[in-house]
Motif scaffolding. Structure first.
Motif, mmCIF file in Angstrom:
data_model
loop_
_atom_site.group_PDB
_atom_site.id
_atom_site.type_symbol
_atom_site.label_atom_id
_atom_site.label_comp_id
_atom_site.label_asym_id
_atom_site.label_seq_id
_atom_site.Cartn_x
_atom_site.Cartn_y
_atom_site.Cartn_z
ATOM 1 N N SER A 136 58.677 56.507 55.719
ATOM 2 C CA SER A 136 57.526 55.972 55.119
ATOM 3 C C SER A 136 57.278 56.072 53.602
ATOM 4 O O SER A 136 57.994 56.813 53.081
ATOM 5 N N VAL A 137 56.510 55.506 53.098
ATOM 6 C CA VAL A 137 56.020 55.430 51.683
ATOM 7 C C VAL A 137 54.653 55.721 51.264
ATOM 8 O O VAL A 137 53.859 55.042 51.916
ATOM 9 N N ASN A 138 54.226 56.450 50.269
ATOM 10 C CA ASN A 138 53.129 56.729 50.047
ATOM 11 C C ASN A 138 52.879 55.874 48.585
ATOM 12 O O ASN A 138 53.629 56.029 47.692
ATOM 13 N N THR A 139 51.802 54.963 48.586
ATOM 14 C CA THR A 139 51.451 54.245 47.454
ATOM 15 C C THR A 139 50.165 54.971 46.881
ATOM 16 O O THR A 139 49.375 55.007 47.557
ATOM 17 N N VAL A 140 50.126 55.165 45.514
ATOM 18 C CA VAL A 140 49.083 56.061 44.841
ATOM 19 C C VAL A 140 48.461 55.086 43.994
ATOM 20 O O VAL A 140 49.362 54.249 42.978
ATOM 21 N N PHE A 141 47.278 54.774 43.881
ATOM 22 C CA PHE A 141 46.596 53.649 42.915
ATOM 23 C C PHE A 141 44.945 54.326 42.671
ATOM 24 O O PHE A 141 44.609 54.961 43.568
ATOM 25 N N LEU A 142 44.760 53.967 41.697
ATOM 26 C CA LEU A 142 43.231 53.914 41.344
ATOM 27 C C LEU A 142 42.556 52.843 41.142
ATOM 28 O O LEU A 142 42.710 51.877 40.676
ATOM 29 N N LEU A 143 41.174 52.834 42.037
ATOM 30 C CA LEU A 143 40.341 51.954 42.282
ATOM 31 C C LEU A 143 39.226 52.207 41.204
ATOM 32 O O LEU A 143 38.562 53.314 41.258
ATOM 33 N N GLY A 144 38.667 51.310 40.672
ATOM 34 C CA GLY A 144 37.306 51.455 39.880
ATOM 35 C C GLY A 144 36.582 50.346 39.708
ATOM 36 O O GLY A 144 36.597 49.072 40.143
ATOM 37 N N GLY A 145 35.431 50.552 39.152
ATOM 38 C CA GLY A 145 34.326 49.493 38.933
ATOM 39 C C GLY A 145 33.326 49.479 40.084
ATOM 40 O O GLY A 145 33.020 50.437 40.992
ATOM 41 N N MET A 146 32.542 48.304 40.101
ATOM 42 C CA MET A 146 31.798 48.083 41.249
ATOM 43 C C MET A 146 32.379 47.693 42.428
ATOM 44 O O MET A 146 32.498 46.544 42.830
ATOM 45 N N LEU A 147 32.621 48.511 43.428
ATOM 46 C CA LEU A 147 33.332 48.540 44.356
ATOM 47 C C LEU A 147 32.318 48.239 45.778
ATOM 48 O O LEU A 147 31.409 49.254 45.839
ATOM 49 N N PRO A 148 32.528 47.411 46.408
ATOM 50 C CA PRO A 148 31.525 47.390 47.684
ATOM 51 C C PRO A 148 31.971 48.307 48.364
ATOM 52 O O PRO A 148 33.086 48.833 48.704
ATOM 53 N N TRP A 201 44.487 43.673 45.121
ATOM 54 C CA TRP A 201 44.327 43.539 43.592
ATOM 55 C C TRP A 201 43.390 42.160 43.597
ATOM 56 O O TRP A 201 42.723 42.037 42.613
ATOM 57 N N GLU A 202 43.714 41.217 44.507
ATOM 58 C CA GLU A 202 42.792 39.983 44.526
ATOM 59 C C GLU A 202 41.287 40.171 44.688
ATOM 60 O O GLU A 202 40.526 39.662 44.126
ATOM 61 N N LYS A 203 41.103 41.225 45.693
ATOM 62 C CA LYS A 203 39.662 41.614 45.724
ATOM 63 C C LYS A 203 39.061 42.144 44.616
ATOM 64 O O LYS A 203 37.891 42.179 44.457
ATOM 65 N N PHE A 204 39.811 42.889 43.735
ATOM 66 C CA PHE A 204 38.907 43.541 42.646
ATOM 67 C C PHE A 204 39.393 42.859 41.243
ATOM 68 O O PHE A 204 38.974 43.309 40.087
ATOM 69 N N THR A 205 39.817 41.519 41.261
ATOM 70 C CA THR A 205 40.039 40.816 39.908
ATOM 71 C C THR A 205 38.863 39.992 39.719
ATOM 72 O O THR A 205 39.318 39.222 38.589
ATOM 73 N N ASP A 206 37.889 40.163 40.367
ATOM 74 C CA ASP A 206 36.986 39.159 39.812
ATOM 75 C C ASP A 206 35.690 39.903 38.878
ATOM 76 O O ASP A 206 34.778 39.691 38.994
ATOM 77 N N ASN A 207 36.291 40.950 38.287
ATOM 78 C CA ASN A 207 35.667 41.476 37.300
ATOM 79 C C ASN A 207 34.520 42.290 37.527
ATOM 80 O O ASN A 207 33.874 43.120 36.605
ATOM 81 N N LYS A 208 34.639 42.806 38.927
ATOM 82 C CA LYS A 208 33.517 43.620 39.549
ATOM 83 C C LYS A 208 34.348 45.095 39.601
ATOM 84 O O LYS A 208 33.631 45.898 39.589
ATOM 85 N N GLY A 209 35.473 45.065 39.869
ATOM 86 C CA GLY A 209 36.511 46.032 40.051
ATOM 87 C C GLY A 209 37.773 45.955 39.459
ATOM 88 O O GLY A 209 38.274 44.716 39.057
ATOM 89 N N TRP A 210 38.534 47.205 39.492
ATOM 90 C CA TRP A 210 40.007 47.054 38.728
ATOM 91 C C TRP A 210 40.799 47.924 39.631
ATOM 92 O O TRP A 210 40.131 48.832 40.292
ATOM 93 N N ILE A 211 42.077 47.747 39.675
ATOM 94 C CA ILE A 211 42.933 48.593 40.439
ATOM 95 C C ILE A 211 44.176 48.960 39.242
ATOM 96 O O ILE A 211 44.580 48.005 38.714
ATOM 97 N N ILE A 212 44.486 49.945 39.338
ATOM 98 C CA ILE A 212 45.989 50.558 38.722
ATOM 99 C C ILE A 212 46.951 51.172 39.792
ATOM 100 O O ILE A 212 46.187 52.039 40.442
ATOM 101 N N LEU A 213 47.991 50.698 39.716
ATOM 102 C CA LEU A 213 48.958 51.048 40.654
ATOM 103 C C LEU A 213 49.599 52.253 39.645
ATOM 104 O O LEU A 213 50.440 52.079 38.929
ATOM 105 N N ILE A 214 49.757 53.725 40.475
ATOM 106 C CA ILE A 214 50.292 54.634 39.791
ATOM 107 C C ILE A 214 51.516 54.649 40.223
ATOM 108 O O ILE A 214 52.519 54.955 39.296
#
Lengths: 271, 271
Positions: free
Chosen positions: B194-206, B253-266
């Motif tokens: 299996s694979v671990n994916t690490v990412f940073l989520l930020g902003g106005m998250l529901p 990514w789609e969920k957070f590209t409406d300027n309320k949140g952002w995502i960075i794939l580490i």
């Protein structure tokens, strides 16, 4: 493809290493029982160091000496863990650096805890509940500046166990070096080939003092020379002698008790 | 007296361990030659981790799993040292803590160097001349705050190799945890369970975002919740999947590209 053949051989070797490691751990448990019934401490750095020296002497390579040391640091650590483990305290104000030194000296199978080492502890006669305390030079100097009898008043039943030198893994610019560890159960120095005595010299020191130290197989480990105010200068020194030489320390003591300088004995440990 | 009998047995066992360690080092040299001629990197953490897992599976004790891990960390480190060694870079602004994590993950027979990681480096296309870079969360966050494309612009040929978890040696209050390491030669993820994916989520998250992550075998590794200004909140997350799952990351990514949140794939690494 070519590599896979080697890997099968590797597995065979590791199976043997694993077998002997487990035999060693069983034996460590039995030695632990014996130590317990005789009242011996789990950790005896002097014995470990001599043991490692002998292993290096019979090692024919290609395993390098520093690699042998790294592997045996963990084997010793695991063996101690079979005997109940050793608890190592690092001052919380210098936690990261002291933890690094502890890990490098005592291996990862130890228990590392931050300790406060506040004045209230000493006042209430409460010593840290650890077997070993690892201290950085900045921490030691800070504490000695606050109270010159720091070692006696804070750690009455601890004594200097040795130095930890991080220079094999990093250049001296990146970390404070060396570190010191103090242990609860002092090691008898009688059988030692020689003894290192560590002391701090400070104040208005005549130049010949340091020359004298060097002529006596001494070494300045760390110095803080304050040109503007020489009274604030100090030198952390180490002196190696065949046996505990009270005479030369007393000589230094006499030399510096005329209020121009001072000397603090950190302790001595067998090498 | 009783202890001395055990000690003779101990010496015999250690002679065998030493013999097999030297055989292992000879073999490591030969494997190193093969690796060199095939263009394989010296360090393959994925293979080492799987190898260690197998060793644990056949280990019958009393050697404990964490002790086995500690000893083999140094055996692997020594073997790599026979093949030329691995150079590990630690950001000089967070040097001590990253060095600690490096030592705990890659053993003491590595070469540890402070690296600056300044903007001028990236501008001039100069990557650090190291095989591995170990990074703490505060350093990573600081760099990502300065420049969200930090990983791509600073380290174009490095990719996420894995996490380093210091909790086995210290409580999580004492150190920032986990650390991440990036390596120059990416490991193929094809054969991974299996694979671990690490990412940073930020902003106005529901709120349901984090619930969704948890429902997807995700885990929040580190969070910084700013109640006064939710826009500044962020969550460092890890998601485990059977295979690289671009779909779910794209969904995020789609969920957070409406300027309320952002995502960075580490990055992602095999486990």
């Amino acid at each position: 493809m070519g590599i896979d053949i080697f890997r099968t051989q590797l597995e065979k070797i590791d199976n043997r290493i694993l077998k002997f490691l487990n035999l060693r751990m069983k034996l460590a448990q039995e030695i632990g029982e014996k130590k317990k019934s005789c009242g011996y401490p789990i950790l005896d750095t002097y014995r470990e160091d001599r043991y490692l020296k002998n292993l290096k002497a019979i090692n024919r390579g290609p395993l390098r000496d520093n690699n042998l040391e790294g592997i045996y640091r963990e084997i010793f650590s695991s063996s101690r863990s079979q005997q109940g483990g050793v608890k190592i305290g690092c001052p919380e104000s210098h936690f990261l650096s002291c933890l690094l030194a502890s890990l490098f000296r005592f291996g990862s199978s130890s228990i590392f805890v931050p300790i406060s080492m506040h004045y209230t502890q000493a006042r209430d006669g409460k010593e840290p509940e650890v077997d070993i305390i690892v201290i950085s030079i900045p921490f030691l100097l800070k504490k000695l500046q606050e109270d010159r009898s720091f070692l006696v008043s804070f750690l009455p039943s601890f004594s200097l166990g040795g130095e930890i030198d991080l220079s094999p893994i990093v250049s001296s610019q990146s970390v404070d070096n060396p570190y010191f560890f103090f242990q609860k159960h002092a090691i008898p120095k009688e059988n030692a080939d020689s003894v290192n005595t560590v002391f701090l010299l400070g104040g208005m020191l005549p130049h010949e003092t340091l020359l004298w130290i060097e002529s006596q197989k001494g070494k300045v480990l760390y110095s803080n020379v304050d040109a503007k105010n020489p009274k604030n200068s100090f030198y952390l020194c180490k002196k190696t002698a065949k046996e505990p030489d009270k005479e030369s320390i007393e000589y230094l003591w006499e030399k510096f008790t005329d209020n121009k300088g001072w000397i603090i004995l950190i302790g001595s440990y067998p090498v």
